[in-house]
Design a protein around this motif. Sequence first.
Motif, PDB file in Angstrom:
ATOM      1  N   ASP A   1       9.455  43.507 -37.534  1.00 35.66           N
ATOM      2  CA  ASP A   1      10.198  44.613 -36.988  1.00 35.66           C
ATOM      3  C   ASP A   1      10.998  44.351 -35.650  1.00 35.66           C
ATOM      4  O   ASP A   1      10.538  43.613 -34.869  1.00 35.66           O
ATOM      5  CB  ASP A   1       8.669  44.949 -36.143  1.00 35.66           C
ATOM      6  N   VAL A   2      12.107  44.501 -35.822  1.00 35.39           N
ATOM      7  CA  VAL A   2      12.891  43.892 -34.567  1.00 35.39           C
ATOM      8  C   VAL A   2      13.130  44.513 -33.177  1.00 35.39           C
ATOM      9  O   VAL A   2      13.147  44.195 -32.284  1.00 35.39           O
ATOM     10  CB  VAL A   2      14.558  44.130 -35.143  1.00 35.39           C
ATOM     11  N   HIS A   3      12.846  46.072 -33.709  1.00 37.84           N
ATOM     12  CA  HIS A   3      12.763  46.809 -32.439  1.00 37.84           C
ATOM     13  C   HIS A   3      13.803  46.586 -31.142  1.00 37.84           C
ATOM     14  O   HIS A   3      13.534  46.195 -30.034  1.00 37.84           O
ATOM     15  CB  HIS A   3      11.375  46.699 -32.002  1.00 37.84           C
ATOM     16  N   GLY A   4      15.358  46.116 -31.232  1.00 36.54           N
ATOM     17  CA  GLY A   4      16.503  45.955 -30.842  1.00 36.54           C
ATOM     18  C   GLY A   4      16.268  44.829 -30.365  1.00 36.54           C
ATOM     19  O   GLY A   4      17.145  44.872 -29.099  1.00 36.54           O
ATOM     20  N   CYS A   5      15.805  44.248 -30.187  1.00 36.39           N
ATOM     21  CA  CYS A   5      15.891  42.420 -30.338  1.00 36.39           C
ATOM     22  C   CYS A   5      17.011  41.665 -31.620  1.00 36.39           C
ATOM     23  O   CYS A   5      17.188  40.987 -31.853  1.00 36.39           O
ATOM     24  CB  CYS A   5      14.763  41.633 -30.546  1.00 36.39           C
TER      25      CYS A   5
END
Length: 326
Positions: A23-27
């Motif tokens: 999960d990258v979640h905007g990083c």
Amino acid sequence: MLAESAPDTPARGIGNGFDLIGDVHGCGDLLETLLEKMGYQRRDGVYTHDARRAIFLGDLIDRGSHIQKALEIVRTMVDAGTALVVMGNHEAHALKHCLGHGGRGFTMPRAGGRSERVMFETLQQFERLPTLWSSYLEWFLEMPLCLEFEHFRVAHACWDEALLRPFLAEHPDGRIDRRFLAAASIQGSPEHRVLDRTTRGTQLRLPRGEVIHSMDGSRRSVFRTHFWARSPQTYGDVVFQPDPLPDEFEDHPLSDAERDRLVHYERSQRPLFVGHYWCEGIPSLPTANVACLDYSAVRGGRLVAYRFDGEAALEAGRFCWVSAVE
């Protein structure tokens, strides 16, 4: 059903190795660092590896400070054939919120509601780019719910064979459409069960109205459960989240009805890669055929990948990661 040969054939020069990314979640910045650490190079605006392909496990959006950058990196890779992606529960949530019930693409959540907390960063970062956001929503709708290859499987949260086999028979590419999305808004419908189970997994409700104070600031009356315990007896045998259970419930016995709601992924099945579960610490394997790659990157943890080369038994030494806080 997706296979290694078609319809998603590797781009020219890419071999059979896959790098599965949690999960990258905007990083977005952290994602660049991880890709470069694994030997991907940016060529003509696209991250490419000469012998490997990336697979993103969903939840590209929300919470992080570089959501647009993360989306651009992943979408350009998918479009160029150097990556694949599956839908996460945050993409599914965005679709239901912004496209469901006749939504027109850019809709601010109800003030004080859960959607406002979940989607705040995403909608704020796209506030002046509604056309671009709408194009990403259409792209989310193209994301398959799962991928199945000869030697491994991918889903954001859970592989429930009983639900996914009929779904894949009707949707061989693993993708949903607006009709499916609308039907999934009806609690208990077949569409809702497939979308919810695959992107959110299984959960159990705490008895007596007890709540968990979650790491994301919310209060939850349910807890996330895993799907590999052979004969679970208690809540502690199946809980799978960093938020601890209230002390008195760790040894709380599972009822027959609760046990029936759980999913079991047999150890004889091909390796499965998931995200979703907010793991912490050094990446490890819960079983030889299950890897969770969500290690809370957006909460100061690690953005994690697994470098898969067809092995039947997964190996902890194949994890690769970058830490959000060095």
